[in-house]
Design an enzyme around this catalytic site. Structure first.
Site, PDB file in Angstrom:
ATOM      1  N   TYR A  49       0.850  -1.192   0.000  1.00  0.00           N
ATOM      2  CA  TYR A  49       0.000   0.000   0.000  1.00  0.00           C
ATOM      3  C   TYR A  49       0.886   1.243   0.000  1.00  0.00           C
ATOM      4  CZ  TYR A  49      -3.936  -3.139   0.881  1.00  0.00           C
ATOM      5  OH  TYR A  49      -4.868  -4.154   0.778  1.00  0.00           O
ATOM      6  N   SER A 207     -13.162  -4.675  -0.421  1.00  0.00           N
ATOM      7  CA  SER A 207     -14.090  -3.868  -1.239  1.00  0.00           C
ATOM      8  C   SER A 207     -15.547  -4.263  -0.992  1.00  0.00           C
ATOM      9  CB  SER A 207     -13.746  -3.945  -2.731  1.00  0.00           C
ATOM     10  OG  SER A 207     -12.538  -3.275  -2.997  1.00  0.00           O
ATOM     11  N   PRO A 208     -16.008  -4.218   0.260  1.00  0.00           N
ATOM     12  CA  PRO A 208     -17.380  -4.645   0.559  1.00  0.00           C
ATOM     13  C   PRO A 208     -18.448  -3.723  -0.030  1.00  0.00           C
ATOM     14  CG  PRO A 208     -16.389  -3.637   2.499  1.00  0.00           C
ATOM     15  CD  PRO A 208     -15.287  -3.772   1.472  1.00  0.00           C
ATOM     16  N   LEU A 209     -18.021  -2.517  -0.488  1.00  0.00           N
ATOM     17  CA  LEU A 209     -18.960  -1.629  -1.187  1.00  0.00           C
ATOM     18  C   LEU A 209     -18.603  -1.582  -2.672  1.00  0.00           C
ATOM     19  CD1 LEU A 209     -18.977   1.303   1.418  1.00  0.00           C
ATOM     20  CD2 LEU A 209     -20.522  -0.663   1.276  1.00  0.00           C
ATOM     21  N   GLY A 211     -15.686  -1.094  -3.733  1.00  0.00           N
ATOM     22  CA  GLY A 211     -14.717  -0.012  -3.929  1.00  0.00           C
ATOM     23  C   GLY A 211     -15.416   1.261  -4.377  1.00  0.00           C
ATOM     24  N   PHE A 215     -21.957   3.546  -5.235  1.00  0.00           N
ATOM     25  CA  PHE A 215     -22.382   4.951  -5.258  1.00  0.00           C
ATOM     26  C   PHE A 215     -22.165   5.590  -6.626  1.00  0.00           C
ATOM     27  CE2 PHE A 215     -21.040   3.658  -1.056  1.00  0.00           C
ATOM     28  CZ  PHE A 215     -22.226   3.850  -0.358  1.00  0.00           C
TER      29      PHE A 215
HETATM   30  N1  LIG Z   1      -6.598  -8.509  -0.336  1.00  0.00           N
HETATM   31  C1  LIG Z   1      -6.776  -7.761  -1.395  1.00  0.00           C
HETATM   32  O1  LIG Z   1      -6.439  -8.137  -2.530  1.00  0.00           O
HETATM   33  C2  LIG Z   1      -7.426  -6.417  -1.238  1.00  0.00           C
HETATM   34  C3  LIG Z   1      -7.793  -5.668  -2.366  1.00  0.00           C
HETATM   35  C4  LIG Z   1      -8.410  -4.407  -2.171  1.00  0.00           C
HETATM   36  C5  LIG Z   1      -8.634  -3.926  -0.872  1.00  0.00           C
HETATM   37  N2  LIG Z   1      -8.237  -4.686   0.206  1.00  0.00           N
HETATM   38  C6  LIG Z   1      -8.496  -4.241   1.600  1.00  0.00           C
HETATM   39  O2  LIG Z   1      -9.880  -3.978   1.710  1.00  0.00           O
HETATM   40  C7  LIG Z   1     -10.083  -2.675   2.253  1.00  0.00           C
HETATM   41  C8  LIG Z   1     -11.403  -2.118   1.785  1.00  0.00           C
HETATM   42  O3  LIG Z   1     -11.431  -2.031   0.349  1.00  0.00           O
HETATM   43  P1  LIG Z   1     -12.078  -0.757  -0.336  1.00  0.00           P
HETATM   44  O4  LIG Z   1     -11.393   0.478   0.135  1.00  0.00           O
HETATM   45  O5  LIG Z   1     -12.137  -1.003  -1.793  1.00  0.00           O
HETATM   46  O6  LIG Z   1     -13.544  -0.835   0.359  1.00  0.00           O
HETATM   47  P2  LIG Z   1     -14.953  -0.213   0.044  1.00  0.00           P
HETATM   48  O7  LIG Z   1     -15.550   0.047   1.388  1.00  0.00           O
HETATM   49  O8  LIG Z   1     -15.674  -1.092  -0.916  1.00  0.00           O
HETATM   50  O9  LIG Z   1     -14.686   1.153  -0.708  1.00  0.00           O
HETATM   51  C9  LIG Z   1     -14.210   2.271  -0.031  1.00  0.00           C
HETATM   52  C10 LIG Z   1     -14.460   3.489  -0.892  1.00  0.00           C
HETATM   53  O10 LIG Z   1     -15.867   3.742  -0.935  1.00  0.00           O
HETATM   54  C11 LIG Z   1     -16.079   5.097  -0.651  1.00  0.00           C
HETATM   55  N3  LIG Z   1     -17.384   5.288  -0.001  1.00  0.00           N
HETATM   56  C12 LIG Z   1     -17.847   4.718   1.129  1.00  0.00           C
HETATM   57  N4  LIG Z   1     -19.089   5.155   1.432  1.00  0.00           N
HETATM   58  C13 LIG Z   1     -19.415   6.028   0.460  1.00  0.00           C
HETATM   59  C14 LIG Z   1     -20.569   6.810   0.206  1.00  0.00           C
HETATM   60  N5  LIG Z   1     -21.617   6.810   1.026  1.00  0.00           N
HETATM   61  N6  LIG Z   1     -20.566   7.604  -0.895  1.00  0.00           N
HETATM   62  C15 LIG Z   1     -19.500   7.643  -1.733  1.00  0.00           C
HETATM   63  N7  LIG Z   1     -18.362   6.910  -1.543  1.00  0.00           N
HETATM   64  C16 LIG Z   1     -18.328   6.111  -0.462  1.00  0.00           C
HETATM   65  C17 LIG Z   1     -14.950   5.481   0.285  1.00  0.00           C
HETATM   66  O11 LIG Z   1     -14.773   6.884   0.253  1.00  0.00           O
HETATM   67  P3  LIG Z   1     -14.503   7.709   1.633  1.00  0.00           P
HETATM   68  O12 LIG Z   1     -13.097   7.431   2.013  1.00  0.00           O
HETATM   69  O13 LIG Z   1     -14.752   9.119   1.212  1.00  0.00           O
HETATM   70  O14 LIG Z   1     -15.491   7.226   2.651  1.00  0.00           O
HETATM   71  C18 LIG Z   1     -13.791   4.722  -0.319  1.00  0.00           C
HETATM   72  O15 LIG Z   1     -13.208   5.447  -1.388  1.00  0.00           O
HETATM   73  C19 LIG Z   1      -8.840  -1.883   1.826  1.00  0.00           C
HETATM   74  O16 LIG Z   1      -8.596  -0.799   2.682  1.00  0.00           O
HETATM   75  C20 LIG Z   1      -7.761  -2.940   1.966  1.00  0.00           C
HETATM   76  O17 LIG Z   1      -7.362  -3.022   3.324  1.00  0.00           O
HETATM   77  C21 LIG Z   1      -7.651  -5.914   0.036  1.00  0.00           C
END
Ligand SMILES: NC(=O)c1ccc[n+]([C@@H]2O[C@H](COP(=O)([O-])OP(=O)(O)OC[C@H]3O[C@@H](n4cnc5c(N)ncnc54)[C@H](OP(=O)(O)O)[C@@H]3O)[C@@H](O)[C@H]2O)c1
Length: 297
Positions: A49, A207-209, A211, A215
């Site tokens: 990261y 990425s439970p949303l 990513g 939205f």
């Molecule tokens: N193992 C793997 O291969 C892998 C791959 C990817 C990720 N990960 C892990 O999984 C974690 C979560 O993944 P993710 O960040 O993709 O998760 P996510 O929760 O699906 O997406 C987060 C994004 O959604 C946005 N968001 C949330 N609520 C919102 C809303 N109401 N309106 C508009 N945008 C909104 C957030 O913006 P804001 O910041 O503005 O809230 C952020 O940019 C990462 O931090 C990492 O630790 C692991």
């Protein structure tokens, strides 16, 4: 709040340096404290990261916490993904590694950046097609015996890839971290979730949303799911649509990794996720149907 199986959410730090709330050590420390206040002790990292800069940010931030807060935190980090970048000299293309020397080197580097004595859960980030499973298992067991990691697992591994490693490690694999959301449901059908249940492994959902696809008005499936969640939200007394999507993920037994970089949003997501923890079965299937654009047979 220490055990992985007792937690209902994890905070993921991948995007931390892109958010005004968490981009510097003071803000990151405030986020860690907010997580602990919400009984979220597990923080998800990876060596890649921002080329190690997110782990280093965590390392700086924890100096702002009390000894008790520091002790309460549980660290997940990963190794195995390589690509050409300033932090990976000599790497000329995307590839994966799971050999013993590499795993040890990366674990020790992560410990240093995180300013931690122990990684609570160490994951192989992606399956290396050249992995010698016995060697990899021995490397993980050695790190555990030395107390550098407390437990180990995998990420993005298929059912067969999990089996190939799991039969060789001294300890059970603690987790498979996979993509899972209403917008990415393959794990429901490909055996990943069933295997985790049978093996007592945690599923950590990245990425439970989707990513943020949830939205994006240009994303047809995202829009359908968003509309359905909006309709259902009232019966759970939830305003945050994202929180209901997280509850949908949690209802499978998986632990969602919350990717928000905003403290306020984290609080509303966790509150909502808990309010809808017992999501009605038919509501859950309604969201699945909206996501896939068709009912289950
Ligand atoms: N193992 C793997 O291969 C892998 C791959 C990817 C990720 N990960 C892990 O999984 C974690 C979560 O993944 P993710 O960040 O993709 O998760 P996510 O929760 O699906 O997406 C987060 C994004 O959604 C946005 N968001 C949330 N609520 C919102 C809303 N109401 N309106 C508009 N945008 C909104 C957030 O913006 P804001 O910041 O503005 O809230 C952020 O940019 C990462 O931090 C990492 O630790 C692991």
């Amino acid at each position: 709040m220490g055990a992985l199986q007792d937690t209902d959410a994890i905070w993921g730090a991948m995007r931390a340096r892109q958010s005004v709330d968490t981009q510097n050590a003071d803000g990151f420390a405030r986020m860690l404290a907010a997580c602990l206040d919400l009984s979220i002790a597990w923080i998800d990292h990876a060596d890649i990261y921002d080329d190690g800069a997110v782990e280093a940010l965590h390392g700086q931030a924890v100096t702002r916490l009390t000894a008790g807060q520091r002790q309460a935190l549980r660290l997940v980090t990963k190794c195995g993904v390589r690509f050409a970048s300033a932090g990976q000299p000599g790497v000329r293309l995307h590839h994966y590694r799971a050999d013993a020397a590499y795993i040890r080197h990366q674990a020790e580097a992560s410990l240093k950046r995180l300013a931690a004595e122990r990684i609570d859960l160490y994951l192989l980030h992606r399956p290396d097609y050249l992995m010698q499973a016995e060697e990899t298992a021995r490397a993980l067991d050695a790190l555990r015996a030395e107390g550098k990691i407390a437990a180990y697992g995998v990420s993005n591994f298929s059912v067969r890839q999990v089996e190939n490693l799991a039969i060789r490690t001294a300890q059970p694999l603690a987790a498979n971290q996979i993509e899972l959301s209403p917008l990415h449901t393959a794990a429901l059908d490909d055996g990943t979730i069933d295997q985790a249940r049978a093996r007592n492994m945690a599923i950590l959902a990245w990425s439970p949303l989707g990513g943020s696809r949830l939205f994006d008005p240009q994303d047809a499936a995202g829009r359908r799911v968003h509309d359905t969640l909006t309709r259902l939200a009232g019966s759970y007394d939830i305003n945050d649509i994202g929180a209901l999507a997280l509850a949908w993920v949690r209802r499978t037994g998986a632990i969602p990794i919350l990717g928000t970089g905003r403290i306020e949003r984290l609080e509303s997501q966790v509150t909502g996720l808990r309010a809808a923890a017992d999501m009605d079965v038919q509501d859950w299937y309604e969201v699945l149907e909206a996501a896939r654009g068709q009912r289950v047979p």
